[in-house]
Write a protein that holds these residues in place. Structure first.
Motif, mmCIF file in Angstrom:
data_model
loop_
_atom_site.group_PDB
_atom_site.id
_atom_site.type_symbol
_atom_site.label_atom_id
_atom_site.label_comp_id
_atom_site.label_asym_id
_atom_site.label_seq_id
_atom_site.Cartn_x
_atom_site.Cartn_y
_atom_site.Cartn_z
ATOM 1 N N GLU A 1 0.822 -1.212 0.000
ATOM 2 C CA GLU A 1 0.000 0.000 0.000
ATOM 3 C C GLU A 1 0.851 1.254 0.000
ATOM 4 O OE1 GLU A 1 -3.813 0.364 2.149
ATOM 5 O OE2 GLU A 1 -3.251 -1.587 2.947
ATOM 6 N N LEU A 2 1.941 1.189 0.704
ATOM 7 C CA LEU A 2 2.851 2.325 0.715
ATOM 8 C C LEU A 2 3.354 2.587 -0.702
ATOM 9 C CD1 LEU A 2 4.509 4.008 3.079
ATOM 10 C CD2 LEU A 2 6.389 2.860 1.940
ATOM 11 N N VAL A 3 3.721 1.524 -1.376
ATOM 12 C CA VAL A 3 4.222 1.664 -2.746
ATOM 13 C C VAL A 3 3.137 2.235 -3.658
ATOM 14 C CG1 VAL A 3 5.058 0.411 -4.753
ATOM 15 C CG2 VAL A 3 5.948 -0.125 -2.501
ATOM 16 N N ALA A 4 1.927 1.754 -3.470
ATOM 17 C CA ALA A 4 0.822 2.302 -4.259
ATOM 18 C C ALA A 4 0.740 3.808 -4.042
ATOM 19 C CB ALA A 4 -0.494 1.631 -3.859
ATOM 20 N N GLY A 5 0.858 4.220 -2.785
ATOM 21 C CA GLY A 5 0.827 5.645 -2.474
ATOM 22 C C GLY A 5 1.986 6.386 -3.119
ATOM 23 N N LEU A 6 3.130 5.778 -3.087
ATOM 24 C CA LEU A 6 4.312 6.389 -3.701
ATOM 25 C C LEU A 6 4.070 6.635 -5.187
ATOM 26 C CD1 LEU A 6 7.266 4.362 -2.140
ATOM 27 C CD2 LEU A 6 6.738 6.770 -1.783
ATOM 28 N N ALA A 7 3.555 5.616 -5.846
ATOM 29 C CA ALA A 7 3.314 5.748 -7.291
ATOM 30 C C ALA A 7 2.311 6.859 -7.546
ATOM 31 C CB ALA A 7 2.823 4.422 -7.859
ATOM 32 N N LEU B 1 5.028 -0.941 -16.056
ATOM 33 C CA LEU B 1 3.743 -1.480 -15.605
ATOM 34 C C LEU B 1 2.882 -0.310 -15.216
ATOM 35 C CD1 LEU B 1 1.967 -3.891 -14.713
ATOM 36 C CD2 LEU B 1 2.894 -3.557 -12.432
ATOM 37 N N VAL B 2 1.688 -0.243 -15.774
ATOM 38 C CA VAL B 2 0.822 0.831 -15.311
ATOM 39 C C VAL B 2 -0.220 0.257 -14.366
ATOM 40 C CG1 VAL B 2 0.644 1.193 -17.805
ATOM 41 C CG2 VAL B 2 -1.232 1.882 -16.317
ATOM 42 N N LEU B 3 -0.264 0.856 -13.202
ATOM 43 C CA LEU B 3 -1.168 0.380 -12.160
ATOM 44 C C LEU B 3 -2.571 0.882 -12.435
ATOM 45 C CD1 LEU B 3 1.026 1.048 -9.013
ATOM 46 C CD2 LEU B 3 0.519 -1.136 -10.102
ATOM 47 N N PRO B 4 -3.523 -0.008 -12.332
ATOM 48 C CA PRO B 4 -4.906 0.408 -12.545
ATOM 49 C C PRO B 4 -5.271 1.516 -11.560
ATOM 50 C CG PRO B 4 -4.783 -1.819 -11.636
ATOM 51 C CD PRO B 4 -3.395 -1.414 -11.998
ATOM 52 N N ALA B 5 -6.157 2.383 -11.989
ATOM 53 C CA ALA B 5 -6.519 3.543 -11.185
ATOM 54 C C ALA B 5 -7.347 3.145 -9.970
ATOM 55 C CB ALA B 5 -7.278 4.538 -12.043
ATOM 56 N N GLY B 6 -8.117 2.092 -10.112
ATOM 57 C CA GLY B 6 -9.100 1.689 -9.098
ATOM 58 C C GLY B 6 -8.572 1.637 -7.678
ATOM 59 N N SER B 7 -9.475 1.454 -6.766
ATOM 60 C CA SER B 7 -9.109 1.597 -5.363
ATOM 61 C C SER B 7 -8.197 0.509 -4.815
ATOM 62 C CB SER B 7 -10.365 1.714 -4.519
ATOM 63 O OG SER B 7 -11.040 0.478 -4.538
ATOM 64 N N PRO B 8 -8.435 -0.768 -5.118
ATOM 65 C CA PRO B 8 -7.540 -1.720 -4.453
ATOM 66 C C PRO B 8 -6.128 -1.551 -4.976
ATOM 67 C CG PRO B 8 -8.948 -2.874 -6.020
ATOM 68 C CD PRO B 8 -9.363 -1.444 -6.050
ATOM 69 N N GLY B 9 -5.981 -1.560 -6.270
ATOM 70 C CA GLY B 9 -4.648 -1.371 -6.855
ATOM 71 C C GLY B 9 -3.650 -2.321 -6.241
ATOM 72 N N SER C 1 1.308 5.211 -12.239
ATOM 73 C CA SER C 1 0.000 5.125 -11.624
ATOM 74 C C SER C 1 -1.006 5.891 -12.465
ATOM 75 C CB SER C 1 0.085 5.711 -10.221
ATOM 76 O OG SER C 1 -1.139 5.611 -9.576
ATOM 77 N N ALA C 2 -1.968 5.176 -13.000
ATOM 78 C CA ALA C 2 -3.028 5.843 -13.752
ATOM 79 C C ALA C 2 -3.943 6.535 -12.756
ATOM 80 C CB ALA C 2 -3.817 4.836 -14.582
ATOM 81 N N GLY C 3 -4.261 7.755 -13.023
ATOM 82 C CA GLY C 3 -5.151 8.482 -12.111
ATOM 83 C C GLY C 3 -6.510 8.638 -12.744
#
Lengths: 338, 338
Positions: A79-85, B63-71, B99-101
DNA sequence: TCTTCCAGGTTAAACGATTAAGCGATGGCC
DNA sequence: GGCCATCGCTTAATCGTTTAACCTGGAAGA
């Protein structure tokens, strides 16, 4: 791929003008501006990252993943990494992930990342007191921020308010009527360890209690460590009626040990964890714990680092994020004396 | 920072020679070689990444992280990413996370990443059937691999053997004596959906059973979706005695719904999930499930992509990773008819 | 002895951007 | 009218590599 030259040619201007338009630097007529933008559009031009960052920053933040087994599988880190991204993206940056292997040490990898200019700065995790990494990175002139309590000058720190959190958690236990409250602490070489213990002691002190050293046990960080620590506490002549664990994993372990000892968690003995891992809400009984805003911390770290790299940080002070206490089912008044 | 020029000067050779030594290209005497390496060491030289990748590849996977909440908070994704980083590192590459926003679409971000040459190739996740992303990326000439069943020519796919897994799981339920086995399937626009259903149907067919369409319900992917789906199944005139869920989250939801209906999971009704999330082993009762080797998949994807980028992939066939069945406590013979 | 070749270098041209410096035209000010 | 600023743009240097092309001296082959 189209280059800036192609765009310049099509818009019948020099490459400099194109650059000025695209970066918003320099003075350009509205008419030329439009011509350039049209050319950019028509050619589907995208500036070549390497070429650009030969002159400017890479607009990239770096994180080196610990080699150990849980790694990103640890939900807290994930989750921290997600926040970083996210935080990086918000300031038009990207996040580069480097995986330290058995071959290549974490510190070395970090140094290489900045030495090769792959990243503009680094996020440091799991700081130890007097962490060697920080020293060498600062010596190398690498901008970095660290997650956790302040650990070195020259490296801004952003972390959770462990002291305040531990204080609040302990107070809650005191308010419920507990008097023998134990602490399962993190390894003392982890920078996060001390403030947490401090908060715990403060709360006891405020309540006019004198802390019993036997009730403070230093553990590792894993569930198994929690089991061991709890067993130790239960073996005491006068065991605690409540336990504060410095991590959810430790708390899970403690629950395990309590149950094995025939004790009903949240009834015979109260328990508070730290972190609010996804599991905390799902376990039975649901764990009362301090919620660590991991994603928010990640975002804040990224933002701080990005600003630091551009010297726009304005010397913001080291900040601490609150750890709200999430009350679930593992805390209750102590059982009546039998 | 020292540049290649400094090294050349100190070793009294040209920059070309330094480059040849460092890259192992070109013929160089052992003596010069040593001089160069000494200079590199003495100056603590590290090649500037941007300068280098102006001429060569960036040695970076995206890698592009999906925008959605769980991610990334989704443990399945987190472990995959960990594997990606490891796999990339093994071939001397790095992983760039974007990170896709809400602002910037996933597909666009992916295109930008390759158009700007920030990454050499992309890893695609959560493919849908006829995914638009894949088409546009291939059109743009971007090397990519996708996690999941083959979805488009020109884009190698690596994924789990859903068909085999579902077959094995269903067989296990059949072997226990179940005859009315339900399937909670993924949304049919997810590429992973069809093979899983196929495996389920095959196993039934092998056993000489004719599948009851009412026993197959298409759900979403979340725990809540699992609840809804299970309620639907329980409302049937003749409810199933066993359920196969195409995802652990769905299975957790199903457990919830069963319990609410007063049924004992693993006794009154059997349940198998898919994924083996960390929670699966910890929930009560522990979930029988198909273990998805997420980290291994990540590693394999990264390796495949890195090789593809360098045209060294040798046209390896699309591979599927086995999903071993982990038998825990949610599967048992059906209850005797009352 | 005269080519021919090769190993072991060097030179210099890319790669694709940014940006300091320069330059002509225009307009304001004294 | 002469001078200076300012605007809008161009020229060209620069960032730090890689790599094709060229050079040179000595050994091998004819």
């Amino acid at each position: 791929m189209a280059t800036i030259k192609d765009v310049a040619q099509r818009a019948r201007v020099s490459t400099a003008t194109v650059s000025y338009v695209l970066n918003g630097t320099g003075a350009v007529t509205e008419a030329t501006r439009r011509r350039v933008l049209e050319a950019v559009e028509a050619l589907n031009y995208h500036p070549h990252h390497a070429a650009r960052s030969l002159r400017t920053r890479a607009r990239t933040l770096g994180l080196v993943l610990p080699a150990g087994s849980p790694g990103l599988a640890d939900p807290a880190l994930a989750e921290l990494v997600a926040g970083l991204a996210e935080g990086a993206a918000a300031l038009d940056h990207f996040l580069l992930l480097a995986s330290a292997g058995p071959e290549v040490a974490e510190a070395e990898l970090a140094l290489e990342l900045v030495a090769t200019n792959r990243v503009d700065g680094l996020v440091l995790l799991d700081l130890r007191v007097d962490d060697a990494r920080v020293a060498s990175l600062i010596a190398a002139g690498a901008p970095c921020v660290c997650a956790g309590p302040p650990v070195a000058p020259g490296c801004p720190a952003l972390g959770y308010d462990f002291e305040g959190g531990a204080r609040e958690a302990t107070r809650h236990l005191l308010a419920l009527g507990h008097r023998r409250i134990a602490l399962i602490a993190l390894p003392s070489d982890l920078a996060a360890s001390e403030p947490f213990t401090e908060g715990y002691l403060q709360a006891l002190d405020c309540a006019g209690l004198v802390p019993d050293p036997a009730l403070v046990v230093e553990a590792g960080t894993s569930e198994d460590d929690g089991i061991t620590a709890m067993q130790e506490l239960l073996a005491l002549p006068e065991p605690p009626t409540a336990v504060l664990a410095a991590g959810d994993a430790l708390a899970f372990g403690a629950m395990h040990a309590m149950r094995d000892a025939g004790l009903a968690v949240g009834c015979d003995v109260s328990l508070i964890g730290m972190g609010d891992l996804p599991l905390a809400a799902h376990i039975d009984p649901p764990l009362t714990t301090l919620r660590a805003p991991r994603r928010a911390l990640g975002r804040a770290l990224a933002r701080r680092l990005a600003l630091l790299v551009e010297r726009r940080d304005g010397g913001a002070p080291d900040a601490l994020l609150r750890l709200p206490l999430i009350i679930r089912r593992t805390t209750a008044p102590p059982p009546r004396r039998g």
